[in-house]
Design a protein around this motif. Sequence first.
Motif: not given
Length: 191
Positions: A163-177
Amino acid sequence: MIEKLKTWDEELFLWLNANHIDWMDPIMFQLSATVTWFPLYALIIFFIYKSDPKNSWWVFGGIALTILIADQVTSGLMKPYFERLRPCHDERWTDLVYNFRRCGGLFGFASSHAANTFGFAVFINLKMKGKLRFLPWLFLWAAVVSYSRIYLGVHYPLDILVGALVGALGGLLSWLIIVFLKREILKILLK
């Protein structure tokens, strides 16, 4: 290999969950409750707005996108797909799992609490880097909230880690977007 990992995960869960202290139970329950953190969220919103009022809506939009991604991937995709019972719903652990107050939904892989809190921490730290010095502490907050889920008997450690990994990737993806959209919109406005 997967069975060995699953066994290790269950054994670690049973050990961590068994180490609870009665007076900590209501505290851990409150740490796990979203409403408990509203004052923290309000304070962060205030500091984000205060530090950069003109661009704060980009940050708020990115936070919303991060939570949407993290929550939908874990709750909408992973939990129904993997169908891994929460420890408190697994009959094998009926007499072994310590569960305080409530168990939650039937499936627990991966943890939405971990995904949402770590996603929030990653996005905010990327987007507001250098503007607010207290933000790295959000990773400790995310870890405490996530651990409370094991303590309460509703998640295995791997539920939390994934879950933490999914969230971290989601945060990174959102930042890039957000970075991409802001740059493209500025290009259009400056033409």
